[in-house]
Motif scaffolding. Structure first.
Motif, mmCIF file in Angstrom:
data_model
loop_
_atom_site.group_PDB
_atom_site.id
_atom_site.type_symbol
_atom_site.label_atom_id
_atom_site.label_comp_id
_atom_site.label_asym_id
_atom_site.label_seq_id
_atom_site.Cartn_x
_atom_site.Cartn_y
_atom_site.Cartn_z
ATOM 1 N N ARG A 134 0.905 -1.143 0.092
ATOM 2 C CA ARG A 134 -0.049 -0.064 0.075
ATOM 3 C C ARG A 134 0.809 1.303 0.075
ATOM 4 O O ARG A 134 1.136 1.714 0.891
ATOM 5 C CB ARG A 134 -0.859 -0.073 1.294
ATOM 6 N N SER A 135 1.449 1.499 -1.237
ATOM 7 C CA SER A 135 2.311 2.587 -1.333
ATOM 8 C C SER A 135 1.822 3.892 -0.942
ATOM 9 O O SER A 135 2.541 4.901 -0.503
ATOM 10 C CB SER A 135 2.918 2.710 -2.890
ATOM 11 N N ASN A 140 3.844 11.014 1.650
ATOM 12 C CA ASN A 140 4.108 12.335 2.364
ATOM 13 C C ASN A 140 5.468 12.024 3.044
ATOM 14 O O ASN A 140 6.260 13.161 3.580
ATOM 15 C CB ASN A 140 3.286 12.723 3.354
ATOM 16 N N LEU A 141 5.947 10.911 3.184
ATOM 17 C CA LEU A 141 7.282 10.756 3.981
ATOM 18 C C LEU A 141 8.568 11.191 3.125
ATOM 19 O O LEU A 141 9.518 11.349 3.813
ATOM 20 C CB LEU A 141 7.470 9.417 4.315
ATOM 21 N N ALA A 157 1.527 5.403 15.808
ATOM 22 C CA ALA A 157 0.343 6.060 15.371
ATOM 23 C C ALA A 157 0.309 7.147 16.017
ATOM 24 O O ALA A 157 -0.503 8.169 15.665
ATOM 25 C CB ALA A 157 -0.959 5.151 15.262
ATOM 26 N N ARG A 158 1.053 7.588 17.012
ATOM 27 C CA ARG A 158 0.916 8.786 17.776
ATOM 28 C C ARG A 158 1.310 10.115 16.908
ATOM 29 O O ARG A 158 2.196 9.786 16.006
ATOM 30 C CB ARG A 158 1.536 8.740 19.122
ATOM 31 N N GLU A 202 1.749 12.530 11.512
ATOM 32 C CA GLU A 202 1.083 11.524 11.889
ATOM 33 C C GLU A 202 1.220 10.389 10.899
ATOM 34 O O GLU A 202 0.839 10.252 9.551
ATOM 35 C CB GLU A 202 -0.504 11.780 11.831
ATOM 36 N N ILE A 203 1.727 9.342 11.271
ATOM 37 C CA ILE A 203 2.017 7.974 10.571
ATOM 38 C C ILE A 203 0.765 7.035 10.073
ATOM 39 O O ILE A 203 0.208 6.936 11.202
ATOM 40 C CB ILE A 203 3.196 7.437 10.976
ATOM 41 N N VAL A 204 0.450 6.897 9.147
ATOM 42 C CA VAL A 204 -0.542 5.919 8.859
ATOM 43 C C VAL A 204 0.053 4.679 8.447
ATOM 44 O O VAL A 204 1.207 4.589 7.978
ATOM 45 C CB VAL A 204 -1.670 6.576 7.658
ATOM 46 N N GLY A 205 -0.457 3.400 7.930
ATOM 47 C CA GLY A 205 -0.201 2.406 7.579
ATOM 48 C C GLY A 205 -0.147 1.188 8.327
ATOM 49 O O GLY A 205 -0.635 1.123 9.619
#
Length: 355
Positions: free
Chosen positions: A90-91, A96-97, A308-309, A325-328
């Motif tokens: 899921r690229s 945004n990184l 996820a924080r 905020e990291i997703v994945g």
């Protein structure tokens, strides 16, 4: 960007976390080494993602496909090449990184080193996904070493402050490791408490780290060299190639600094015709050379940095502080999946020494 290690046995790892495939080339295995692919796949499954609430939800079969070097179940003398196809990526979770680097990850240093041309998806070549390739090579080496009476096993010695019982330094009970459990441990109750801490950290949108202990039994005395090619040097180099490893110690390790010489020294005695030691504070190596005692080391694994924080970061183009905020899909604890990787890395190092 070179991912090659070894002298007599050379391992080259290629691919990225979200590329079409990842793979490994193994050069230096003698012809005629039997490869049990079912046993190898069972070993790979211990590292594979998507196996429970304590791992990432990314599900990959991690079944290696051999392209060369193997015929009728045996190595044929040419380089062994195997790949694993990436099928569940899921690229978009990483889009945004490239602009806002993750704290604790290699996003920023890769940006500086490679001029922003690196593959950011899933961590690219920096991802723990590449340890699957290490496990292909290491799994084959483990099978080869068994034929020479050398056996290797690791377990989660500690996770989030919860401790398993350590190996016996003199006679490690490596066959007692519960590899069938979600967390490889000697004490099932300790594994259950570790799992509780991992789930708790996950519910807190956080992660935890730990320590993996590894024992290598059956290596004869006399392998390794002083100074720069000692058994500890060779093992340490490949162990630090595993993402998240931040420290390593052999035998008594750092606790030896708090001992007196009379406590730390391992007394020699004759065990039949063999010279052995009554204790094993030296961890199986003296002067960089194996002593014939079990080689025992521990590796410190940091907490997974992708939590996820909300975290503090920067915008690399705007040059200003920026929240992230990291997703994945990420492991709340990498230690359970790191256990077979440590075994694989140790097997590769020992194989390279004895060939």
């Amino acid at each position: 960007m070179s991912s090659v290690i070894g002298e007599k046995l050379r391992i080259s790892i290629f691919g990225q976390s979200h590329s079409e495939a990842i793979g490994v080339v193994i050069d230096g295995l003698p012809a005629g080494v039997a490869i049990d692919e079912e046993e190898l796949l069972a070993f790979m499954t211990r590292r594979a993602p998507g196996r429970g609430a304590h791992t990432t939800s990314r599900s990959e079969a991690d079944k290696p496909r051999f392209l060369s070097g193997v015929a009728d179940g045996f190595t044929c003398g040419s380089p062994v090449c195997a790949i694993i196809e990436n099928t569940n990526t899921r690229s978009k979770d990483y889009s945004n990184l490239r602009e806002i680097p993750r704290p604790g990850h290699a996003d920023f240093t890769a940006f500086v080193k490679y001029g922003n041309f690196h593959d950011i998806r899933g961590g690219g070549h920096f991802s723990g996904r590449l340890t699957a390739c290490l496990c292909i090579a290491g799994g084959i080496c483990l099978q080869y070493l068994k034929t020479r009476g050398i056996n290797i096993a690791a377990h989660a010695l500690e996770i989030a402050g919860v401790s398993d019982r350590p190996f016996s330094p003199v006679k490690p009970e490596i066959t007692s490791v519960l590899h069938s459990e979600p967390i490889s441990v000697l004490d099932k109750n300790a594994g259950e408490r570790m799992m509780e801490e991992i789930i708790k950290a996950k519910s807190d949108l956080d992660s935890v780290g730990g320590i993996v202990e590894c024992a290598i039994c059956g290596v004869p005395a006399g392998y390794g060299d002083p100074m720069f090619d000692g058994v500890e040097n060779i093992l340490s180099r490949i162990i630090f190639g595993i993402p998240a490893v931040k420290g390593i110690e052999f035998g008594a390790g750092f606790s030896a600094a708090r001992m007196r010489g009379s406590e730390c020294n391992d007394a020699f005695f004759m065990d039949g015709d063999a010279v052995r030691t009554k204790t094993n504070n030296h961890g199986g190596a003296l002067g960089g050379i194996t002593s014939g005692m079990p080689v025992i080391f521990r590796a410190a694994i940091k907490p997974t940095p992708s939590v996820a924080r909300m975290q503090e970061s920067v915008s690399l183009t705007e040059r200003k502080d920026t929240p992230l905020e990291i997703v994945g899909r990420h492991d709340p604890c990498i230690v359970p999946r790191a256990v077979p990787v440590i075994e694989a890395a140790a097997a590769i190092a020992i194989c390279d020494m004895i060939l």
